[in-house]
Design a protein around this motif. Sequence first.
Motif, PDB file in Angstrom:
ATOM      1  N   UNK A 282      -1.519 -15.135  17.174  1.00  0.00           N
ATOM      2  CA  UNK A 282      -1.610 -15.501  15.758  1.00  0.00           C
ATOM      3  C   UNK A 282      -2.187 -14.352  14.937  1.00  0.00           C
ATOM      4  N   UNK A 283      -1.721 -14.241  13.728  1.00  0.00           N
ATOM      5  CA  UNK A 283      -2.247 -13.265  12.789  1.00  0.00           C
ATOM      6  C   UNK A 283      -2.256 -13.924  11.421  1.00  0.00           C
ATOM      7  N   UNK A 284      -3.391 -13.870  10.753  1.00  0.00           N
ATOM      8  CA  UNK A 284      -3.504 -14.411   9.396  1.00  0.00           C
ATOM      9  C   UNK A 284      -4.073 -13.335   8.493  1.00  0.00           C
ATOM     10  N   UNK A 285      -3.342 -13.000   7.444  1.00  0.00           N
ATOM     11  CA  UNK A 285      -3.815 -12.017   6.480  1.00  0.00           C
ATOM     12  C   UNK A 285      -4.829 -12.654   5.545  1.00  0.00           C
ATOM     13  N   UNK A 286      -5.793 -11.860   5.113  1.00  0.00           N
ATOM     14  CA  UNK A 286      -6.713 -12.329   4.080  1.00  0.00           C
ATOM     15  C   UNK A 286      -5.924 -12.424   2.779  1.00  0.00           C
ATOM     16  N   UNK A 287      -6.396 -13.187   1.805  1.00  0.00           N
ATOM     17  CA  UNK A 287      -5.680 -13.253   0.522  1.00  0.00           C
ATOM     18  C   UNK A 287      -5.492 -11.876  -0.123  1.00  0.00           C
ATOM     19  N   UNK A 288      -6.500 -11.013  -0.010  1.00  0.00           N
ATOM     20  CA  UNK A 288      -6.392  -9.673  -0.593  1.00  0.00           C
ATOM     21  C   UNK A 288      -5.334  -8.848   0.137  1.00  0.00           C
ATOM     22  N   UNK A 289      -5.348  -8.919   1.474  1.00  0.00           N
ATOM     23  CA  UNK A 289      -4.364  -8.177   2.260  1.00  0.00           C
ATOM     24  C   UNK A 289      -2.961  -8.724   2.020  1.00  0.00           C
ATOM     25  N   UNK A 290      -2.835 -10.024   1.878  1.00  0.00           N
ATOM     26  CA  UNK A 290      -1.535 -10.637   1.602  1.00  0.00           C
ATOM     27  C   UNK A 290      -0.980 -10.111   0.286  1.00  0.00           C
ATOM     28  N   UNK A 291      -1.825 -10.018  -0.730  1.00  0.00           N
ATOM     29  CA  UNK A 291      -1.397  -9.508  -2.038  1.00  0.00           C
ATOM     30  C   UNK A 291      -0.971  -8.041  -1.937  1.00  0.00           C
ATOM     31  N   UNK A 292      -1.710  -7.240  -1.166  1.00  0.00           N
ATOM     32  CA  UNK A 292      -1.372  -5.827  -0.994  1.00  0.00           C
ATOM     33  C   UNK A 292      -0.053  -5.675  -0.242  1.00  0.00           C
ATOM     34  N   UNK A 293       0.155  -6.471   0.792  1.00  0.00           N
ATOM     35  CA  UNK A 293       1.419  -6.425   1.544  1.00  0.00           C
ATOM     36  C   UNK A 293       2.578  -6.789   0.626  1.00  0.00           C
ATOM     37  N   UNK A 294       2.406  -7.809  -0.187  1.00  0.00           N
ATOM     38  CA  UNK A 294       3.450  -8.208  -1.140  1.00  0.00           C
ATOM     39  C   UNK A 294       3.758  -7.059  -2.106  1.00  0.00           C
ATOM     40  N   UNK A 295       2.713  -6.369  -2.567  1.00  0.00           N
ATOM     41  CA  UNK A 295       2.892  -5.252  -3.489  1.00  0.00           C
ATOM     42  C   UNK A 295       3.670  -4.126  -2.815  1.00  0.00           C
ATOM     43  N   UNK A 296       3.298  -3.785  -1.593  1.00  0.00           N
ATOM     44  CA  UNK A 296       3.979  -2.710  -0.865  1.00  0.00           C
ATOM     45  C   UNK A 296       5.438  -3.072  -0.629  1.00  0.00           C
ATOM     46  N   UNK A 297       5.700  -4.303  -0.238  1.00  0.00           N
ATOM     47  CA  UNK A 297       7.071  -4.733   0.037  1.00  0.00           C
ATOM     48  C   UNK A 297       7.932  -4.710  -1.219  1.00  0.00           C
ATOM     49  N   UNK A 298       7.326  -4.908  -2.390  1.00  0.00           N
ATOM     50  CA  UNK A 298       8.089  -5.014  -3.621  1.00  0.00           C
ATOM     51  C   UNK A 298       8.218  -3.742  -4.431  1.00  0.00           C
ATOM     52  N   UNK A 299       7.369  -2.762  -4.181  1.00  0.00           N
ATOM     53  CA  UNK A 299       7.346  -1.549  -5.004  1.00  0.00           C
ATOM     54  C   UNK A 299       8.414  -0.536  -4.664  1.00  0.00           C
ATOM     55  N   UNK A 300       8.597  -0.243  -3.395  1.00  0.00           N
ATOM     56  CA  UNK A 300       9.535   0.794  -2.991  1.00  0.00           C
ATOM     57  C   UNK A 300       9.001   2.202  -3.170  1.00  0.00           C
ATOM     58  N   UNK A 301       7.682   2.338  -3.275  1.00  0.00           N
ATOM     59  CA  UNK A 301       7.078   3.651  -3.489  1.00  0.00           C
ATOM     60  C   UNK A 301       6.268   4.120  -2.286  1.00  0.00           C
ATOM     61  N   UNK A 302       6.562   3.584  -1.112  1.00  0.00           N
ATOM     62  CA  UNK A 302       5.781   3.890   0.078  1.00  0.00           C
ATOM     63  C   UNK A 302       6.678   4.471   1.166  1.00  0.00           C
ATOM     64  N   UNK A 303       6.057   5.115   2.142  1.00  0.00           N
ATOM     65  CA  UNK A 303       6.791   5.650   3.278  1.00  0.00           C
ATOM     66  C   UNK A 303       7.448   4.504   4.042  1.00  0.00           C
ATOM     67  N   UNK A 304       8.578   4.780   4.654  1.00  0.00           N
ATOM     68  CA  UNK A 304       9.336   3.724   5.324  1.00  0.00           C
ATOM     69  C   UNK A 304       8.534   3.042   6.422  1.00  0.00           C
ATOM     70  N   UNK A 305       7.709   3.804   7.160  1.00  0.00           N
ATOM     71  CA  UNK A 305       6.936   3.147   8.221  1.00  0.00           C
ATOM     72  C   UNK A 305       5.915   2.176   7.628  1.00  0.00           C
ATOM     73  N   UNK A 306       5.388   2.493   6.455  1.00  0.00           N
ATOM     74  CA  UNK A 306       4.440   1.574   5.813  1.00  0.00           C
ATOM     75  C   UNK A 306       5.143   0.300   5.364  1.00  0.00           C
TER      76      UNK A 306
END
Length: 87
Positions: A10-34
């Motif tokens: 099991x893995x559960x993201x914190x609310x802050x980490x969840x928001x950051x992951x959502x931002x990274x997934x939606x921006x398109x401004x990060x390295x592909x591995x990220x």
Amino acid sequence: MWSVFQQQTALSLSPEDRAEVERIRGEGLHLSHQVNRAHVLWCLDRRLPEAQILSVLGIGWETLWRTRADYLQGGLKQALRDLTSAG
């Protein structure tokens, strides 16, 4: 060898980490591995089966396992770190 019947950790993201992951997934401004690792974390947080994650993202078991392990050991920053510059 990885088995479809292996129990998923099991893995559960914190609310802050969840928001950051959502931002990274939606921006398109990060390295592909990220972005790939952010996708892995997003899927794991939603309890998607590992076999499905591997198939849909087109990644190997080691990438999934290492991303989860890095998050559990060091949080989001470690899970998304630049692997090419890691010490």
